[in-house]
Design an enzyme around this catalytic site. Sequence first.
Site, mmCIF file in Angstrom:
data_model
loop_
_atom_site.group_PDB
_atom_site.id
_atom_site.type_symbol
_atom_site.label_atom_id
_atom_site.label_comp_id
_atom_site.label_asym_id
_atom_site.label_seq_id
_atom_site.Cartn_x
_atom_site.Cartn_y
_atom_site.Cartn_z
ATOM 1 N N SER A 119 0.841 -1.266 0.153
ATOM 2 C CA SER A 119 0.052 0.011 0.013
ATOM 3 C C SER A 119 0.856 1.281 0.000
ATOM 4 O O SER A 119 1.690 1.318 0.902
ATOM 5 C CB SER A 119 -0.718 0.146 1.276
ATOM 6 O OG SER A 119 -1.850 -0.803 1.131
ATOM 7 N N HIS A 123 -3.272 0.714 -4.862
ATOM 8 C CA HIS A 123 -2.658 -0.371 -5.465
ATOM 9 C C HIS A 123 -3.166 -0.170 -7.109
ATOM 10 O O HIS A 123 -4.123 -0.444 -7.628
ATOM 11 C CB HIS A 123 -3.363 -1.676 -5.035
ATOM 12 C CG HIS A 123 -2.821 -2.267 -3.553
ATOM 13 N ND1 HIS A 123 -1.904 -3.139 -3.519
ATOM 14 C CD2 HIS A 123 -2.920 -1.467 -2.469
ATOM 15 C CE1 HIS A 123 -1.536 -3.259 -2.202
ATOM 16 N NE2 HIS A 123 -2.299 -2.091 -1.622
ATOM 17 N N HIS A 130 -5.258 -9.086 -2.341
ATOM 18 C CA HIS A 130 -5.510 -9.434 -0.898
ATOM 19 C C HIS A 130 -6.698 -10.434 -0.703
ATOM 20 O O HIS A 130 -7.645 -10.462 -1.362
ATOM 21 C CB HIS A 130 -5.935 -8.325 -0.149
ATOM 22 C CG HIS A 130 -5.147 -7.090 -0.212
ATOM 23 N ND1 HIS A 130 -4.914 -6.158 -0.916
ATOM 24 C CD2 HIS A 130 -4.152 -6.788 1.028
ATOM 25 C CE1 HIS A 130 -3.712 -5.382 -0.826
ATOM 26 N NE2 HIS A 130 -3.306 -5.850 0.393
ATOM 27 N N TYR A 142 -8.820 -10.280 1.821
ATOM 28 C CA TYR A 142 -9.969 -9.867 2.299
ATOM 29 C C TYR A 142 -10.657 -9.160 0.950
ATOM 30 O O TYR A 142 -11.877 -8.832 1.202
ATOM 31 C CB TYR A 142 -9.584 -8.699 3.275
ATOM 32 C CG TYR A 142 -8.774 -7.686 2.888
ATOM 33 C CD1 TYR A 142 -9.388 -6.724 1.918
ATOM 34 C CD2 TYR A 142 -7.393 -7.117 3.204
ATOM 35 C CE1 TYR A 142 -8.691 -5.527 1.539
ATOM 36 C CE2 TYR A 142 -6.676 -6.271 2.810
ATOM 37 C CZ TYR A 142 -7.466 -5.257 1.835
ATOM 38 O OH TYR A 142 -6.588 -4.137 1.757
ATOM 39 N N GLU A 143 -10.097 -9.242 -0.163
ATOM 40 C CA GLU A 143 -11.056 -8.682 -1.304
ATOM 41 C C GLU A 143 -11.883 -9.788 -1.804
ATOM 42 O O GLU A 143 -12.528 -9.448 -2.717
ATOM 43 C CB GLU A 143 -10.053 -8.262 -2.482
ATOM 44 C CG GLU A 143 -9.378 -7.061 -2.117
ATOM 45 C CD GLU A 143 -8.229 -6.500 -3.238
ATOM 46 O OE1 GLU A 143 -8.598 -5.897 -4.109
ATOM 47 O OE2 GLU A 143 -7.077 -7.197 -3.136
ATOM 48 N N ALA A 192 2.280 -2.134 4.148
ATOM 49 C CA ALA A 192 2.031 -1.340 5.284
ATOM 50 C C ALA A 192 1.474 -1.862 6.356
ATOM 51 O O ALA A 192 0.894 -2.830 6.326
ATOM 52 C CB ALA A 192 1.154 -0.268 4.587
ATOM 53 N N MET A 211 -2.534 -6.916 6.684
ATOM 54 C CA MET A 211 -3.541 -7.846 6.212
ATOM 55 C C MET A 211 -3.177 -8.586 4.816
ATOM 56 O O MET A 211 -3.735 -8.980 4.304
ATOM 57 C CB MET A 211 -4.639 -7.019 5.711
ATOM 58 C CG MET A 211 -5.397 -6.144 7.016
ATOM 59 S SD MET A 211 -6.676 -5.039 6.487
ATOM 60 C CE MET A 211 -6.737 -3.833 7.747
ATOM 61 N N SER A 212 -1.725 -8.785 5.094
ATOM 62 C CA SER A 212 -1.205 -9.574 3.574
ATOM 63 C C SER A 212 -0.053 -10.016 3.934
ATOM 64 O O SER A 212 0.255 -10.473 5.188
ATOM 65 C CB SER A 212 -0.915 -8.313 2.598
ATOM 66 O OG SER A 212 0.202 -7.500 2.894
ATOM 67 N N ASN A 224 1.055 3.654 11.090
ATOM 68 C CA ASN A 224 0.347 4.094 11.783
ATOM 69 C C ASN A 224 0.532 3.176 13.195
ATOM 70 O O ASN A 224 1.060 2.357 12.973
ATOM 71 C CB ASN A 224 -1.066 3.966 11.524
ATOM 72 C CG ASN A 224 -1.556 2.655 11.142
ATOM 73 O OD1 ASN A 224 -1.065 1.952 9.915
ATOM 74 N ND2 ASN A 224 -2.144 1.735 12.163
ATOM 75 N N HIS A 278 -7.549 4.333 5.978
ATOM 76 C CA HIS A 278 -6.597 4.045 5.025
ATOM 77 C C HIS A 278 -5.898 5.191 4.310
ATOM 78 O O HIS A 278 -4.656 5.015 3.964
ATOM 79 C CB HIS A 278 -7.357 3.523 3.809
ATOM 80 C CG HIS A 278 -6.435 2.887 2.923
ATOM 81 N ND1 HIS A 278 -5.600 1.721 3.078
ATOM 82 C CD2 HIS A 278 -6.433 2.999 1.469
ATOM 83 C CE1 HIS A 278 -5.017 1.378 2.141
ATOM 84 N NE2 HIS A 278 -5.542 2.187 0.951
HETATM 85 N N1 HPA Z 1 -3.608 -3.046 10.715
HETATM 86 C C1 HPA Z 1 -3.672 -4.058 9.753
HETATM 87 N N2 HPA Z 1 -3.248 -3.515 8.630
HETATM 88 C C2 HPA Z 1 -2.883 -2.424 8.461
HETATM 89 C C3 HPA Z 1 -2.570 -1.463 9.386
HETATM 90 C C4 HPA Z 1 -3.181 -1.858 10.603
HETATM 91 O O1 HPA Z 1 -2.942 -0.883 11.599
HETATM 92 N N3 HPA Z 1 -1.876 -0.449 9.014
HETATM 93 C C5 HPA Z 1 -1.468 -0.752 7.596
HETATM 94 N N4 HPA Z 1 -2.081 -1.815 7.237
#
Ligand code: HPA
Length: 273
Positions: A31, A62, A84, A86-87, A114, A212-213, A236, A248
């Site tokens: 990301s 993406h 992903h 989750y998609e 990310a 998440m990946s 973050n 996001h």
């Molecule tokens: N959690 C899950 N996936 C992420 C995060 C997060 O805090 N930041 C960037 N991708």
Amino acid sequence: MLNLSRKYKDTLDYINNLAPFSPEIAIVLGSGLGKLAQKVNVKKEISTADIPLYPVSTIIGHAGKIIFAEYAGKNLLLFQGRIHFYEGYKIYECLLPVFISHSLGCKNIILTNAAGGINPNYVPGDLMLNSSMNGINIKKELNNFIGIPGSDGIRNFNNFPSPKLNKTIKNAALECKIDLKEGVYWYCKGPNYETPAEIKMAARFEADAVGMSTVHEAIYASYLGMETSAISCITNFAAGISATKLNHSEVTETAKLVETKFENLVKKTIELS
Ligand code: HPA
């Protein structure tokens, strides 16, 4: 049994017909990290929308491109945008970048993502080399995946990360004077961010960052015998670590701020590889 080489024959044929060379190093750009493609010598760009059977990228940040590029005398294959779980895609669809990289001859793969920082010493903008991963909540999906010849072997995750490639990345960080963190990446399926309670649990299990990946890609790439490493961009504080709510745009904005550091690290890694 699903045979990826047969299922994705048209996909591979299409890419092979356009390939200017056989790549050595594959890089999956997470990301907001896709700009690396502007810092290398692009030889051929393929829009994934034109590739037969290639899943459509649905996420901001993406781009959905496969790029053949050259840097420091090395032939690269860049994936601008990943697929992903989750998609809503099948796990074997999420593994396509790894499958393609391996089929085209890549011996090394650098997975980037990310991630939210869990380790209290991490701040947004840090880069974390993955020392290990926790994919406990995706392993069932992978282990049920019968498309890989000798799928029992997929359970063996002992080849990740590649000591050789990790060493190269650490040396690159030293040369670039980057304070590269090293820690454990914890996978959560998403697409929702985690709750503070989930992050508290992950912290108790010694997770340093959450995303998440990547875990399934790392398992499959190392199973295929590729030198596999992963770098997380801490975009973050994970949920509950700071008072602000996650979104996001924060993820892509921080990725933008850390762009140069990330690019320098990856470029130096390519040079030293
Ligand atoms: N959690 C899950 N996936 C992420 C995060 C997060 O805090 N930041 C960037 N991708």
